[in-house]
Motif scaffolding. Sequence first.
Motif, PDB file in Angstrom:
ATOM      1  N   GLY A  71      36.072  50.979  36.098  1.00 49.77           N
ATOM      2  CA  GLY A  71      36.113  52.428  36.261  1.00 49.77           C
ATOM      3  C   GLY A  71      37.476  52.900  36.713  1.00 49.77           C
ATOM      4  N   ALA A  72      38.530  52.225  36.252  1.00 49.99           N
ATOM      5  CA  ALA A  72      39.894  52.524  36.700  1.00 49.99           C
ATOM      6  C   ALA A  72      40.369  53.915  36.301  1.00 49.99           C
ATOM      7  CB  ALA A  72      40.867  51.474  36.172  1.00 49.99           C
ATOM      8  N   ALA A 119      42.384  55.670  42.454  1.00 49.64           N
ATOM      9  CA  ALA A 119      42.910  55.490  43.814  1.00 49.64           C
ATOM     10  C   ALA A 119      43.042  54.012  44.152  1.00 49.64           C
ATOM     11  CB  ALA A 119      42.000  56.193  44.815  1.00 49.64           C
ATOM     12  N   VAL A 120      42.071  53.213  43.716  1.00 55.00           N
ATOM     13  CA  VAL A 120      42.133  51.767  43.956  1.00 55.00           C
ATOM     14  C   VAL A 120      43.371  51.166  43.297  1.00 55.00           C
ATOM     15  CG1 VAL A 120      41.011  49.548  43.515  1.00 55.00           C
ATOM     16  CG2 VAL A 120      39.638  51.501  44.241  1.00 55.00           C
ATOM     17  N   THR A 121      43.675  51.570  42.063  1.00 59.58           N
ATOM     18  CA  THR A 121      44.852  51.014  41.387  1.00 59.58           C
ATOM     19  C   THR A 121      46.123  51.310  42.174  1.00 59.58           C
ATOM     20  OG1 THR A 121      45.287  52.957  39.991  1.00 59.58           O
ATOM     21  CG2 THR A 121      43.763  51.325  39.123  1.00 59.58           C
ATOM     22  N   ARG A 158      50.058  47.323  47.583  1.00 54.44           N
ATOM     23  CA  ARG A 158      49.897  46.113  48.395  1.00 54.44           C
ATOM     24  C   ARG A 158      50.432  44.872  47.680  1.00 54.44           C
ATOM     25  NH1 ARG A 158      46.940  46.716  52.871  1.00 54.44           N
ATOM     26  NH2 ARG A 158      46.245  44.546  52.995  1.00 54.44           N
ATOM     27  N   GLY A 159      51.015  45.061  46.498  1.00 46.42           N
ATOM     28  CA  GLY A 159      51.621  43.945  45.798  1.00 46.42           C
ATOM     29  C   GLY A 159      50.670  43.129  44.959  1.00 46.42           C
ATOM     30  N   ALA A 160      49.539  43.707  44.567  1.00 43.07           N
ATOM     31  CA  ALA A 160      48.555  42.988  43.765  1.00 43.07           C
ATOM     32  C   ALA A 160      48.785  43.216  42.279  1.00 43.07           C
ATOM     33  CB  ALA A 160      47.140  43.430  44.146  1.00 43.07           C
ATOM     34  N   ARG A 161      48.228  42.355  41.479  1.00 39.01           N
ATOM     35  CA  ARG A 161      48.186  42.523  40.028  1.00 39.01           C
ATOM     36  C   ARG A 161      46.897  43.283  39.703  1.00 39.01           C
ATOM     37  NH1 ARG A 161      46.808  37.855  35.633  1.00 39.01           N
ATOM     38  NH2 ARG A 161      47.502  38.932  33.729  1.00 39.01           N
ATOM     39  N   VAL A 162      46.999  44.314  38.881  1.00 38.64           N
ATOM     40  CA  VAL A 162      45.861  45.201  38.632  1.00 38.64           C
ATOM     41  C   VAL A 162      45.419  45.126  37.173  1.00 38.64           C
ATOM     42  CG1 VAL A 162      45.006  47.570  38.742  1.00 38.64           C
ATOM     43  CG2 VAL A 162      46.674  46.773  40.435  1.00 38.64           C
ATOM     44  N   ARG A 166      50.219  54.184  35.233  1.00 38.75           N
ATOM     45  CA  ARG A 166      51.539  53.654  35.593  1.00 38.75           C
ATOM     46  C   ARG A 166      51.450  52.430  36.498  1.00 38.75           C
ATOM     47  NH1 ARG A 166      52.852  59.219  35.293  1.00 38.75           N
ATOM     48  NH2 ARG A 166      52.317  59.645  37.468  1.00 38.75           N
ATOM     49  N   ARG A 167      50.265  52.104  36.968  1.00 39.69           N
ATOM     50  CA  ARG A 167      50.148  51.015  37.938  1.00 39.69           C
ATOM     51  C   ARG A 167      49.326  49.830  37.453  1.00 39.69           C
ATOM     52  NH1 ARG A 167      51.312  55.581  40.456  1.00 39.69           N
ATOM     53  NH2 ARG A 167      52.464  55.552  42.427  1.00 39.69           N
ATOM     54  N   ILE A 168      48.714  49.920  36.291  1.00 34.26           N
ATOM     55  CA  ILE A 168      47.937  48.785  35.820  1.00 34.26           C
ATOM     56  C   ILE A 168      48.840  47.791  35.085  1.00 34.26           C
ATOM     57  CG2 ILE A 168      45.830  50.154  35.670  1.00 34.26           C
ATOM     58  CD1 ILE A 168      46.168  50.172  32.621  1.00 34.26           C
TER      59      ILE A 168
END
Length: 322
Positions: free
Chosen positions: A148-149, A156-158, A164-168, A184-186
Motif C-alpha cells: 500500500g505504498a 509516509a512509511v517510505t 533511516r537508511g533502509a532499502r524500500v 522518489r524514495r522507493i
Amino acid sequence: MKAIQFKTFGAPDVLEYVERATPQPVAGNALVRVKSASVNPSDVKNVGGHFSHTKPPRVPGRDFSGVVVAGPAEWLGAEVWGTGGDIGFTRDGTHAELIEIPVAALSRKPSTLSHEQAAAIGVNFVVAWLGTVDYAQLAAGETIAVIGASGGVGGAVTQIAKARGARVIAVDRQPPVADSPAARRIDAYVPFDEHAVERVKALTNGAGADVVYDAVGGVAFEIALGLAKQRGRVVEISATGKRRVEFDLIDFYHNETQLFGTDSAKLGVTESARLMTALAEGFESGSFEAPVIAQRFTLAQAREAYEAVAAGTRGRVVINMQ
C-alpha cells in the motif's frame, strides 16, 4: 466560533455547520486557533458510527495546524500542529475554528510547512512512525516491503524508512504517483498480485524483507507474512476486505515471524506530541516532504470534504478555516 458537529451517526450529510461557544481553557490547557485541519478516513468512519467510544454530539477531526491564542506565555503566538486518537472521539476535535488541548500536547509546527501541509501529516505519519520506528525498529541497511505504498500511510512509511537508511520495496496494485514523495524514495516496485512474494524474494537474494509494513491488511495479510525473511517483522494496521484471516501456523512459527498490531488511535493528543516533535525534525531538515494536497475546502464545505474522502482520493483532503 464556527464548527462542524454531528448529533447522530450517519453519512456526511449528518454534519452540521454551527455556532458554538468559544472554549475557555482550564488550568493546564491551551486554546489553539485552527488554521487548517485534514479529513482522514477514520474521521468519516467516526461520523458513520464505527467507534463505540464516540458519543454525539461531537465535533470531529484529528489532525490540525494552528496558532496558540491562550495558555502559558511562552506558547502564545506559537505555530503548533498535532493529532490524537481522543480529539474528535472522546473530546471535541479539530473541524472547528478553535480547539482546547492540554499544554503537554503542544508541538511546534515545522517552519518549512504551511498550515495546510502541516495539517495533512498527523494520522498517517504517526502510525507510520509508530510501526516502523517504535515497534519494528527498522535499522539502516535493512529492507522494508511496504504494502500500500501509494496510499497515505504507506507513503509516509517510505519516507521514514528511506530517512533511516533502509532499502524500500513498494508493493501495490499500482506504483506511487510519478514524482510524488513516495515515488522518489522507493528502490523497487512490485505489483501486488499472486507473484508478489517470489518477486520480493528475488530482489532480496531469496531471503525476504527484514520488515513488512502492511497498510492494507485483511486481503493482504497472508502475502505480508510471505514477504518476511526469517525472524522478520510484520506490521499490521488495517483489515481491508475482511477482518478474520487464515494462515499456515507451521510456516509462521518456523519462520519465527514477529507480528505487530499498530493503532495510532490508542495515542491521545498528548501522547502523540512526542511523535509530532520527532517528525518535525525530519521536515525541518528536509528528510521528509509534505504529502500532495488533492482537494481544499472551507469549514462551511465540510460535508463535501467528507464526501470526497469517503469516495476515495489519491492525496490529502484539507479544510482551511480562513
